[in-house]
Design an enzyme around this catalytic site. Structure first.
Site, PDB file in Angstrom:
ATOM      1  N   SER A 366       0.125  -1.310  -0.347  1.00 42.73           N
ATOM      2  CA  SER A 366       0.178   0.340  -0.185  1.00 42.73           C
ATOM      3  C   SER A 366       0.604   1.474   0.176  1.00 42.73           C
ATOM      4  CB  SER A 366      -0.744   0.158   1.340  1.00 42.73           C
ATOM      5  OG  SER A 366      -1.500   1.640   1.409  1.00 42.73           O
ATOM      6  N   ARG A 367       0.695   2.000  -0.358  1.00 46.94           N
ATOM      7  CA  ARG A 367       1.354   2.728  -1.428  1.00 46.94           C
ATOM      8  C   ARG A 367       1.123   4.392  -0.378  1.00 46.94           C
ATOM      9  NH1 ARG A 367       1.234   1.460  -6.595  1.00 46.94           N
ATOM     10  NH2 ARG A 367       2.503  -0.630  -7.338  1.00 46.94           N
ATOM     11  N   VAL A 368       0.563   4.508  -0.233  1.00 49.62           N
ATOM     12  CA  VAL A 368       0.453   5.587   0.925  1.00 49.62           C
ATOM     13  C   VAL A 368      -0.123   5.471   2.145  1.00 49.62           C
ATOM     14  CG1 VAL A 368       0.291   6.636  -1.297  1.00 49.62           C
ATOM     15  CG2 VAL A 368      -2.090   5.647  -1.049  1.00 49.62           C
TER      16      VAL A 368
END
Ligand code: ATP
Ligand code: MG
Length: 508
Positions: A366-368
């Site tokens: 989950s990049r953010v």
């Protein structure tokens, strides 16, 4: 001679008549069907029709302009193409395809054009919204700072999702992709999040099952279901996700938080490919049309978190993509992976071994979302991914021989408890506090000497004990996002007293 004069005058008369003949047909807004088949009509006329415009045919049938060529138009018919014949006259409507939007849609099941298909009668919406709209600009957005709780331990701890994020759910068929999305919708009960579930190309029986589940869990009243089934025209399947996100956008611009699920975009891509091949567009890689990336990027870019000036609403998108034999490097999966802010990868082997939900922590990111994770969750799950990676490595290693040293056995015992903790039943999302307590307990190592099959019963008892004896532990985590040392010690004491009733093993 007189014959000649007569002939001359006759030809003059005909010429005059031809000149006087007003041959101008209004080809600007009227057209004629040249050919029709497979829900695609080729039209002569309609010179001024726009791309994406709604075209009206006899018998109240509509279509959308998909191809504009020099002397003809390609129109995809939505429903009832059997009614249309060659030579039929069709008209411009001067509007693009739009769907009704508003609160009246909550609790309803509609088709891709926003018409009710649940037999509950007319939907009383006052507003409409075009299905294709430009995504919010950069300055209209703000970064993600609030968590969207899925209620699934493995996701909230390791791959947290924030409001406004686009997180892909990817995996082979029958690995629990839909289950994750539905559990997330169920978990939004009482959290002021509106949900839109868009089903594309699925069997009607699967949809009926989902509607029934949402009804039974009291989740349908804050959910809208947009469905275009496998038996519907490709044009309906093509337009369904755009219709769904337009409905969601209406709420987002009112400052509300919306969760939207696209189940699934692989089938959407296939419907679009079929549609464009029938329209004779040239095929590209894997026979998909050249704009297949744009098809999904312009859809997913519309979900975001709006700036406070625009009300601070958000659309969190959970697109689903199906893979073949776990191949995430195929064309459509790689496209969508690059458009989204991370992916939840569901592993078939794990699913078959009973590790459900089968979230593969190695391939999921989950990049953010971690920016939006609650403090408590962040703290208790800090080493979780690392411990699982260690466990997996040791497990592969331990298969070579049976003599394992003490430290290896310890890692294996601990990892097994962690994996067991991450198992969760379907339709049973947990509140954050319960997730945090269970992950904290399993991370502490106190259960490493317990038989694996006893982990779940111990957690169940622990939950009941805390509820009965000290519910403030859960309340403080949920309300003030704190889980202090004192509370942690209390929880460990509870576990100790529960554990004595369960057999321990020699695993250490
Ligand atoms: P499809 O590719 O057909 O769309 P899918 O990947 O969406 O499948 P689901 O339909 O969600 O998968 O789930 C497949 C099966 O696994 C269902 O029978 C479901 O009940 C079961 N299942 C999913 N998640 C869990 C879980 N956490 N625990 C137990 N069973 C589960
Ligand atoms: Mg599914």
């Amino acid at each position: 001679m007189s014959d000649k004069i007569n002939l001359n005058s006759l030809s003059q008369i005909i010429k005059d008549e031809i000149d006087k003949f007003d041959h101008k047909i209004d080809t600007a807004s009227v057209g004629q069907v040249v050919s029709i088949g497979d829900n695609i009509a080729t039209i002569y006329g309609l010179d001024e029709a726009m791309y994406g415009e709604l075209i009206e045919f006899p018998n109240n049938t509509f279509g959308i302009v998909m191809n504009i060529e020099e002397d003809s138009l390609g129109v995809a018919i939505f429903e009832g193409d059997a009614e249309i014949k060659e030579g039929d006259i069709c008209h411009r409507t001067n509007r693009v395809v739009s769907v009704p939007v508003g609160d009246a849609l909550l609790g309803r099941v509609v088709n891709a054009l926003g018409q009710p298909i649940d037999g509950k009668g007319k939907i009383d919406c006052r507003e409409e919204r075009a299905v294709e709209l430009v995504a919010p600009q950069i300055m209209d957005r703000q970064s993600i700072n609030a968590p969207l709780e899925t209620g699934i331990k493995a996701i909230d701890s390791m791959i947290p999702i924030g409001k406004g994020q686009r997180e892909l759910i990817i995996g082979d068929r029958q690995t629990g992709k839909t289950a994750l999305a539905i559990d997330t919708i169920i978990n939004q009960k009482g959290k002021n999040v509106i949900c839109v579930y868009c089903s594309i190309g699925q069997k009607n029986s699967s949809l009926a099952h989902i509607v029934d589940r949402l009804k039974r869990t009291d989740s349908l009243n804050y959910t809208t279901i947009v469905s275009s089934g496998a038996s519907e025209a490709c044009s309906m399947q093509y337009i369904a996700p755009y219709a769904a996100i337009s409905m969601a956008e209406h709420w987002m611009y009112q400052g509300k938080d919306v969760l939207i699920v696209f189940d699934d975009l692989s089938k959407h891509a296939v419907a679009y490919r079929t549609l464009l091949l029938l329209l004779r567009r040239s095929p590209g890689r894997e026979a998909y049309p050249g704009d297949i990336f744009y098809l999904h990027s312009r859809l997913l870019e519309r979900s975001c978190r709006l700036s406070d000036d625009l009300g601070g609403g958000s659309i969190t998108a959970l697109p689903i993509v199906e893979t073949l034999a776990g191949d995430i490097s195929a064309y459509i999966p790689t496209n969508i992976i690059s458009i989204t802010d991370g992916q939840l990868f569901l592993n078939t082997d794990m699913f078959n071994e009973g590790q459900r939900p089968a979230i593969d922590s190695n391939l999921s990111v989950s990049r953010v979302g971690s920016a939006a994770q609650t403090k408590v969750m962040k703290k208790v799950s800090k080493n979780l991914r690392m411990a699982l990676a260690n466990y997996r490595e040791m497990l592969d290693f331990s298969r070579f021989g049976s003599d394992l040293d003490k430290s290896t056995r310890k890692v294996l015992a601990h990892g097994a408890v962690l994996l067991e903790t991450l198992k969760q039943k379907q339709y049973k999302p947990y509140p954050t506090s319960r997730e945090a307590v269970e992950i904290f307990v399993s991370q502490s190592g106190i259960l490493d000497d317990v038989k694996i099959e006893n982990v779940y019963p111990i957690f169940k008892l622990l939950y009941n004990t805390i509820q009965a004896q000290d519910p403030s532990i859960y309340e403080t985590i949920d309300k003030s996002d704190t889980f202090d040392q004192e509370a942690q010690n209390k929880v460990l004491e509870f576990v100790k007293s529960i554990k004595v009733n369960f057999q321990t093993t020699e695993r250490e």
